[in-house]
Design an enzyme around this catalytic site. Sequence first.
Site, PDB file in Angstrom:
ATOM      1  N   CYS A  15       0.900  -1.370   0.148  1.00 24.81           N
ATOM      2  CA  CYS A  15       0.104  -0.072  -0.127  1.00 24.81           C
ATOM      3  C   CYS A  15       0.867   1.266   0.003  1.00 24.81           C
ATOM      4  O   CYS A  15       0.354   2.196  -0.617  1.00 24.81           O
ATOM      5  CB  CYS A  15      -0.879   0.065   1.183  1.00 24.81           C
ATOM      6  SG  CYS A  15      -0.327  -0.362   2.911  1.00 24.81           S
TER       7      CYS A  15
ATOM      8  N   ARG B 294       6.929 -11.695   5.090  1.00 20.22           N
ATOM      9  CA  ARG B 294       6.422 -11.414   6.439  1.00 20.22           C
ATOM     10  C   ARG B 294       7.084 -12.615   7.345  1.00 20.22           C
ATOM     11  O   ARG B 294       7.292 -13.726   7.151  1.00 20.22           O
ATOM     12  CB  ARG B 294       4.877 -11.643   6.443  1.00 20.22           C
ATOM     13  CG  ARG B 294       4.130 -10.511   5.788  1.00 20.22           C
ATOM     14  CD  ARG B 294       2.617 -10.656   5.753  1.00 20.22           C
ATOM     15  NE  ARG B 294       1.969 -10.022   4.930  1.00 20.22           N
ATOM     16  CZ  ARG B 294       0.916  -9.757   4.673  1.00 20.22           C
ATOM     17  NH1 ARG B 294       0.049 -10.536   5.133  1.00 20.22           N
ATOM     18  NH2 ARG B 294       0.233  -8.606   3.596  1.00 20.22           N
TER      19      ARG B 294
ATOM     20  N   GLN C 154       1.153 -11.277  -3.835  1.00 16.25           N
ATOM     21  CA  GLN C 154      -0.307 -10.966  -3.467  1.00 16.25           C
ATOM     22  C   GLN C 154      -0.818 -10.231  -4.813  1.00 16.25           C
ATOM     23  O   GLN C 154      -0.175  -9.515  -5.367  1.00 16.25           O
ATOM     24  CB  GLN C 154      -0.484  -9.942  -2.429  1.00 16.25           C
ATOM     25  CG  GLN C 154      -0.256 -10.437  -1.248  1.00 16.25           C
ATOM     26  CD  GLN C 154      -0.697  -9.413   0.118  1.00 16.25           C
ATOM     27  OE1 GLN C 154      -0.034  -8.384  -0.102  1.00 16.25           O
ATOM     28  NE2 GLN C 154      -1.533  -9.699   1.058  1.00 16.25           N
TER      29      GLN C 154
ATOM     30  N   ASP D 248      -2.622  -7.858  -5.166  1.00 10.89           N
ATOM     31  CA  ASP D 248      -2.960  -6.463  -4.576  1.00 10.89           C
ATOM     32  C   ASP D 248      -3.440  -5.373  -5.223  1.00 10.89           C
ATOM     33  O   ASP D 248      -2.798  -5.130  -6.439  1.00 10.89           O
ATOM     34  CB  ASP D 248      -1.795  -6.071  -3.592  1.00 10.89           C
ATOM     35  CG  ASP D 248      -1.901  -5.546  -2.210  1.00 10.89           C
ATOM     36  OD1 ASP D 248      -3.201  -5.396  -2.212  1.00 10.89           O
ATOM     37  OD2 ASP D 248      -0.933  -5.259  -1.554  1.00 10.89           O
TER      38      ASP D 248
ATOM     39  N   LYS E  12     -12.746  -4.715   7.604  1.00  8.95           N
ATOM     40  CA  LYS E  12     -12.532  -5.459   6.185  1.00  8.95           C
ATOM     41  C   LYS E  12     -13.707  -6.381   6.137  1.00  8.95           C
ATOM     42  O   LYS E  12     -14.407  -7.056   7.148  1.00  8.95           O
ATOM     43  CB  LYS E  12     -11.186  -6.140   6.075  1.00  8.95           C
ATOM     44  CG  LYS E  12     -11.107  -7.044   7.282  1.00  8.95           C
ATOM     45  CD  LYS E  12      -9.688  -7.634   7.153  1.00  8.95           C
ATOM     46  CE  LYS E  12      -9.379  -8.932   8.315  1.00  8.95           C
ATOM     47  NZ  LYS E  12      -8.051  -9.531   8.266  1.00  8.95           N
TER      48      LYS E  12
END
Length: 645
Positions: A333, A362, A380, A382, A463
Site C-alpha cells: 500500500c 512476512r 499478493q 494486491d 474489512k
Amino acid sequence: MNVRVGDQTVEAQAGQKVGEVLAKALSGKAFKNTVVARCGEALLDLYAPLPDTCTELTPIPSDSPEGVEVIRHSAAHVLAEAVKSLFPSAQVTIGPAIENGFYYDFAFERPFTPEDLERIQAEMERLVAQGHPFSCRTVSKDEAEGVFKSMGEDYKLEVLADIPADTVSLYTQGAFTDLCRGPHVPSTSFLKAFKLTHVAGAYWRGDEKRPMLSRIYGAAFADPKELKTYLQRLEEAKKRDHRRLGVQLDLFSFSDEAGAGMAIWHPKGALVRTIIEDFERKEHLRRGYQIVQGPQILKRELWERSGHYDNYRENMYFTEIDEQAYGIKPMNCLSHMLIYKSRLRSYRDLPQRYFELGVVHRHEKSGVLHGLLRVRQFTQDDAHILCRPDQLQDEIIGIITFVKDVVGLFGFDFEAQLSTRPEKSIGSDEAWDLATNALIQAMNAAGLPYTVNEGDGAFYGPKIDIKLKDALDRRWQCATIQCDFTLPERFDLTYTGQDGEKHRPVMLHRVILGAVERFLGVLIEHTAGAFPTWLAPVQARILTVTDAHDAYAQFVLERLRDAGIRAEADLRNEKLGYKVREAQMEKIPYMLVIGDQELEARGVNVRLRSGENLGLMGVEDVASKILEDCQAPFKRGGMRYNFCQ
C-alpha cells in the site's frame, strides 16, 4: 423462586443444582441429552448451584454448537488425565476446544509417537467408560498455587500467575484436577465419539524462545456417525494434501538450504502461476485497473508514518543501507500511495485503481509454516483504490462482483465475514464508523450475506473477509476488502473537488485470490491436483504403443501446439498401460494414444484422466474439444478470455 425452562415455569431454590431444576421441566430424553444450561450470558454446569438472580434456564443439548464445544473441552481434560496416567512425568499446560475437536499441550522428555497415541486413546476410552463426574470448586489463588506446586505442574503455576482474579475454579474428574473456567459435561460418559488424530510441536505460548511442547490433537462430536464422517474426510484430506501432490505433480518444493517458508517453483508449477497471473493482469485491465510496481524495500520512516512500525513490525524484516534503516515490504500500500501523491489529482481523476502482483515478506514463526498455505515470501494480487466518498459504495460492490466472478471460475463457493476494529489499531472512532458502515451498506446493496467477526479487522480499517469453501467443506481465507480513511490522512492524500477545495480520498485495500502461493495450495487440495483444462500445465499427452508410431506422434504434437494446446509426447519404450497410469497419476486431462489403427486412420484414441474412453477422433476434432473445454468455465462466468493458449 420461579424459573422459566423453555415454555414451562418451575419452582426452584437458590443454590439448588441446575440439573435438578431442569429435570422438573424436561422429559427423559431431552434431559438426558442436556450437557449444560444457559442463564443470561453464562453457561452453567448441571451440578452448579442455581444463582439467586437466575429467572430463566435454557438447556443446551449435546448436539448443539455450544454443546459440542463443551464436549470437546471435556475431552481435552480426559486426554490430559490419560497422558498423566500413562506418563506421570509429563507436565500439562493448556487444552482448549477447537474446530472439529480439541488439543492439549504437554511438556515431556520426548515427542509422543503414533504408538503412544494408540495407548492414550485406549486409556481415554477406559476412563470414559468409568463415567467419572466432573466437579468444580472455587478456591483462592494461594490454595490453587499450593495444589499445582504439590503436583509439580510448573506451567499451570505460570498460567495461574497471569490470572488477575483473587479466586479461580478447579475442575476434577477421576484422579485429574485442572485449572479451568468450565463448563463441562456432567460426566465422562457423555464423551461418546472422540479420536486422537495426530501430534505436532508447539512453542509454549507461541513464543519460539520458549520450550517446545508436544501438542496432541483429537476430534470429538456428539454423534459417532459425525465422527466417522469427519475421519473419512480427514483421510481424503491426506490424499489431497498439496505438499504431497506438489511432489507428485512436480510443481514446487522446499529446501532447508534455501530457508524455511520459501517455495521453489518447478517448471510446471511456475507455468500454472504464470497462467493465473496473466489472467489476473488482463482481467484487472478490463475492469479499469492500472498495473503498477513498487520497490521491495522502503525507508523505515515511511513504515513509521503508516503505523506499520508500531502495529506490525514483529511481522516485518528490516535491513540497513548506507546507515539508513529500511523495511522489507509486508504489503504494497505505501508505494501505491506514493504513486497517487506523485501528481495533483482532481475529482475527475478518481477513482484511481492501482494493481500490483507484489512480492512481500512476512516474519512468520517457524511453528506455523505449512507448505504453501503459510510461507514467508509470497505474491499478493494486491490493489488499492483511491476514490471519492460518494464513489465508495460502487467501488466496493465492484470488488465483490470481481471476487464472485473469479472464485466461481475456479469452482468455489464462499462465505463473507465483516471483521471490525481490533484492540491494536489507528484512526479515530468516526473514521472507523464511516468505514464499517460503508462495507455494510455495500454488502447489503450487493445482496451478500455475512457474519460479524468482532475485533479482527486490519489495524487501519475494517474489512470484508471472503472464506472459500472447498470440496471437503473446509473454509480458507483468501479475498479481502479493507476500507481505510486513516492512511490517506497520514500521508496527506488529497484531490481537488468540484468546489476548488482540497478533499481527502478514501482508500480500499483489496486482494482477489490473496497470496498466490496460498491460493494455489488451496486449489490443489480442492481439485485433488486435477486442475481444470485451461490451467493444467500439460493439457494433453500423446502416448505411443511402439517406436513405429513416433513420427506420426511428432506430427500430432506439432498440430496441437500450433492450435495453442500445451501438449507433449511420451515416446519411451515402455508398455502402454504403464504410460497411461503415469499420465493419470500426473492428472493430465487428455491422453491421446497412437497405435497401428490410429496411425492408419490419421487420428488418436482419446482417454480422459477420469478413466472415460472417447475412442478414435481426428486430430482437429481433438484440438477443438480441448479448446472448448478450456473456454467453458469462462463462458459460464461471463468472462471474455480463453486462457488455454
